[in-house]
Design a protein around this motif. Structure first.
Motif, PDB file in Angstrom:
ATOM      1  N   GLU A  66      20.917   4.230   9.982  1.00 40.39           N
ATOM      2  CA  GLU A  66      20.913   4.795  11.329  1.00 40.39           C
ATOM      3  C   GLU A  66      19.468   4.902  11.815  1.00 40.39           C
ATOM      4  N   GLY A  67      19.287   4.694  13.084  1.00 38.77           N
ATOM      5  CA  GLY A  67      17.946   4.764  13.650  1.00 38.77           C
ATOM      6  C   GLY A  67      17.887   3.873  14.876  1.00 38.77           C
ATOM      7  N   SER A  68      16.723   3.817  15.510  1.00 40.11           N
ATOM      8  CA  SER A  68      16.604   2.932  16.672  1.00 40.11           C
ATOM      9  C   SER A  68      15.221   2.305  16.719  1.00 40.11           C
ATOM     10  N   ASN A  69      15.142   1.169  17.399  1.00 45.58           N
ATOM     11  CA  ASN A  69      13.892   0.401  17.538  1.00 45.58           C
ATOM     12  C   ASN A  69      13.200   0.144  16.201  1.00 45.58           C
ATOM     13  N   GLY A  70      13.966  -0.148  15.192  1.00 45.94           N
ATOM     14  CA  GLY A  70      13.389  -0.468  13.878  1.00 45.94           C
ATOM     15  C   GLY A  70      12.988   0.765  13.088  1.00 45.94           C
ATOM     16  N   LYS A  71      13.102   1.949  13.704  1.00 42.90           N
ATOM     17  CA  LYS A  71      12.697   3.184  13.010  1.00 42.90           C
ATOM     18  C   LYS A  71      13.935   3.858  12.441  1.00 42.90           C
ATOM     19  N   LEU A  72      13.919   4.018  11.130  1.00 40.45           N
ATOM     20  CA  LEU A  72      15.064   4.585  10.433  1.00 40.45           C
ATOM     21  C   LEU A  72      15.107   6.101  10.625  1.00 40.45           C
ATOM     22  N   SER A  73      16.335   6.662  10.784  1.00 45.10           N
ATOM     23  CA  SER A  73      16.440   8.120  10.777  1.00 45.10           C
ATOM     24  C   SER A  73      17.243   8.576   9.555  1.00 45.10           C
ATOM     25  N   SER A  74      18.242   7.786   9.167  1.00 39.24           N
ATOM     26  CA  SER A  74      18.974   8.145   7.948  1.00 39.24           C
ATOM     27  C   SER A  74      19.625   6.933   7.292  1.00 39.24           C
ATOM     28  N   ILE A 106      21.588  10.609   4.153  1.00 41.66           N
ATOM     29  CA  ILE A 106      20.276  11.048   3.666  1.00 41.66           C
ATOM     30  C   ILE A 106      19.256  10.823   4.780  1.00 41.66           C
ATOM     31  N   GLU A 107      18.599  11.895   5.182  1.00 38.90           N
ATOM     32  CA  GLU A 107      17.550  11.730   6.206  1.00 38.90           C
ATOM     33  C   GLU A 107      16.388  10.971   5.589  1.00 38.90           C
ATOM     34  N   ALA A 108      15.987   9.890   6.228  1.00 40.60           N
ATOM     35  CA  ALA A 108      14.958   9.056   5.592  1.00 40.60           C
ATOM     36  C   ALA A 108      14.078   8.374   6.613  1.00 40.60           C
ATOM     37  N   SER A 144       0.839  -1.181   0.000  1.00 45.41           N
ATOM     38  CA  SER A 144       0.000   0.000   0.000  1.00 45.41           C
ATOM     39  C   SER A 144       0.885   1.246   0.000  1.00 45.41           C
ATOM     40  N   LYS A 145       0.648   2.099  -0.981  1.00 46.90           N
ATOM     41  CA  LYS A 145       1.459   3.310  -1.112  1.00 46.90           C
ATOM     42  C   LYS A 145       1.206   4.297   0.026  1.00 46.90           C
ATOM     43  N   ALA A 146      -0.006   4.229   0.602  1.00 51.26           N
ATOM     44  CA  ALA A 146      -0.457   5.262   1.542  1.00 51.26           C
ATOM     45  C   ALA A 146       0.527   5.469   2.698  1.00 51.26           C
ATOM     46  N   GLU A 147       1.170   4.384   3.144  1.00 55.63           N
ATOM     47  CA  GLU A 147       2.103   4.451   4.271  1.00 55.63           C
ATOM     48  C   GLU A 147       3.230   5.476   4.036  1.00 55.63           C
ATOM     49  N   PHE A 148       3.512   5.756   2.775  1.00 53.90           N
ATOM     50  CA  PHE A 148       4.661   6.603   2.457  1.00 53.90           C
ATOM     51  C   PHE A 148       4.277   8.075   2.228  1.00 53.90           C
ATOM     52  N   THR A 149       3.007   8.397   2.450  1.00 56.89           N
ATOM     53  CA  THR A 149       2.536   9.762   2.225  1.00 56.89           C
ATOM     54  C   THR A 149       3.303  10.741   3.127  1.00 56.89           C
ATOM     55  N   ASN A 150       3.837  11.790   2.486  1.00 59.03           N
ATOM     56  CA  ASN A 150       4.585  12.849   3.192  1.00 59.03           C
ATOM     57  C   ASN A 150       5.828  12.358   3.926  1.00 59.03           C
ATOM     58  N   LYS A 151       6.401  11.233   3.495  1.00 60.39           N
ATOM     59  CA  LYS A 151       7.605  10.695   4.139  1.00 60.39           C
ATOM     60  C   LYS A 151       8.802  10.857   3.218  1.00 60.39           C
ATOM     61  N   ASN A 152       9.993  10.801   3.841  1.00 56.21           N
ATOM     62  CA  ASN A 152      11.227  10.779   3.048  1.00 56.21           C
ATOM     63  C   ASN A 152      11.583   9.324   2.762  1.00 56.21           C
ATOM     64  N   VAL A 153      11.639   8.990   1.484  1.00 52.10           N
ATOM     65  CA  VAL A 153      11.837   7.598   1.105  1.00 52.10           C
ATOM     66  C   VAL A 153      13.083   7.452   0.238  1.00 52.10           C
ATOM     67  N   VAL A 154      13.954   6.502   0.619  1.00 49.08           N
ATOM     68  CA  VAL A 154      15.121   6.201  -0.219  1.00 49.08           C
ATOM     69  C   VAL A 154      14.844   4.908  -0.951  1.00 49.08           C
ATOM     70  N   ILE A 155      14.919   4.959  -2.278  1.00 54.96           N
ATOM     71  CA  ILE A 155      14.755   3.758  -3.098  1.00 54.96           C
ATOM     72  C   ILE A 155      16.139   3.409  -3.622  1.00 54.96           C
TER      73      ILE A 155
END
Ligand SMILES: Cc1cc2nc3c(=O)[nH]c(=O)nc-3n(C[C@H](O)[C@H](O)[C@H](O)COP(=O)(O)OP(=O)(O)OC[C@H]3O[C@@H](n4cnc5c(N)ncnc54)[C@H](O)[C@@H]3O)c2cc1C
Length: 338
Positions: free
Chosen positions: A219-227, A240-242, A147-158
């Motif tokens: 980089e990040g913690s508890n499964g949550k990415l910061s960059s 890259i902040e992501a 589902s694309k919706a999860e990525f709305t207004n997020k910084n995404v690295v492909i």
């Protein structure tokens, strides 16, 4: 360990497997479906979700991902149980017409018949060799998108340079805050019109091309990415902040355990009797790309017809004492209407 009991287990949630839920359901056969991928749709969703298909009857043009959504909706009234993100490792036969499937997540399912709709074998993503990536998988790192919706207004690295990476970058650019595409070359292995569109979105500053760079760390913690850290060929690191990383480095496909299930094989395909789709073992059927017989056509529509043939034969196993009356869906109706 989780245990279940059902009439029919379908191995593979590609188009052939999904349509089998409907065909079986119309015959009152209950189903559980297992797939290695975390999403349903087989090759359609894993390899070419945004591509149009032109040879599905009555659909002059349908996106591969839309076809899967329609098949899922058609199957839904029959309440199939999906077991995703796990590979069937073992099939064992307790008594005649009584099987047990065992998956990589230790799910055991007892059933009376099995349909193998395993395409070219189990899919698995090619994972980038990044330290601790498993801690982010399923939370901030995804190898496929449902589902694309999860990525709305997020910084995404492909990351990647093939069709999937480019198609998703174009598609997500509409809704994301920012899309970065990391690729180690300046040429993309995708349809020329997709490459032009990517370039255009880059010029419009909707997509930032990070080339030539490779993934280097997370980089990040508890499964949550910061960059996401990337490195060029001179060893220069860029941060890259992501919120999300979507690595699209293709999928590895392997028949894997299917080779050990004592079925007659022909060049890595399962031999079947095309009048029933039964394999060399009673009660085990194969349909879709994995099944072979003389003049076999590897097309989605072939898989649909094969699933009807298999389910009608399986009816005799599930309801041995009931005479089968062939009926059209128009005369029998469907649970959607009732
Ligand atoms: C780029 C591209 C374009 C295409 N275009 C068309 C087209 O225009 N028209 C057309 O008719 N066809 C087209 N095809 C072919 C079509 O996609 C296949 O024929 C179709 O997907 C086969 O469906 P299937 O259900 O048999 O298998 P698949 O779609 O391959 O699905 C099989 C599923 O089984 C799973 N699996 C395998 N082994 C196991 C296991 N041990 N345990 C659990 N799960 C397992 C896999 O993970 C996979 O999800 C195209 C293919 C590609 C790659």
């Amino acid at each position: 360990m989780t245990s279940h009991k059902t009439d029919l287990v379908i191995i593979g949630a590609g188009p052939a497997g999904l349509f089998s839920i409907f065909e079986a359901g119309m015959l009152k056969i209950k189903t559980h479906v297992i797939d290695t991928l975390e999403i349903i749709g087989g090759q359609c969703c894993a390899l070419y979700p945004e591509k149009p298909i032109y040879d599905i009857p009555a659909h002059p043009k349908v996106l591969a991902s839309e076809l899967i959504e329609l098949l899922e909706a058609q199957a839904a009234p029959f309440h199939p149980t999906y077991h995703l993100n796990q590979r069937v490792e073992k099939i064992s036969k307790a008594t005649v017409g009584d099987f047990e499937d065992e998956t990589s997540k230790n799910t055991k399912i007892k059933c009376k018949a099995i349909i193998i709709a395993a395409g070219c074998g189990a899919f698995g993503p090619n994972r980038p060799p990044l330290e601790n990536i498993e801690k982010f998988e399923g939370k901030s790192v995804f190898y496929s998108i449902r589902s694309k919706a999860e990525f709305t207004n997020k910084n995404v690295v492909i990351a990647g340079g093939g069709d999937s990476a480019v198609d998703w970058a174009i598609s997500l650019a509409e809704i994301c805050k920012k899309v970065y595409v990391v690729h180690r070359r300046d040429k993309f292995r995708c349809a020329p019109e997709s490459a032009s569109k990517l370039k255009q979105l880059h010029e419009e500053k909707k997509i930032e091309l990070v080339i030539p760079f490779q993934l280097d760390g997370l980089e990040g913690s508890n499964g949550k990415l910061s960059s996401v850290l990337v490195k060029d060929f001179d060893g220069n690191i860029k941060k890259i902040e992501a919120d999300y990383l979507l690595p699209f480095f293709g999928l590895a496909m392997e028949l894997g355990p299917i080779l050990d299930w004592n079925l007659n094989l022909n060049k890595n395909h399962i031999e079947v009797n095309p009048t029933t789709m039964q394999t060399s073992q009673n009660g085990i059927y194969a349909i879709g790309d994995i099944a072979t017989y003389q003049n076999k056509l590897k097309l989605i529509l072939t898989g649909f017809a094969e699933s009807a043939t298999a389910c009608h034969d399986i009816y005799k196993i599930i309801f041995p004492n009931q005479l089968f009356h062939f009926e059209y869906s128009t005369s029998k109706g469907s649970p959607i209407e009732s």
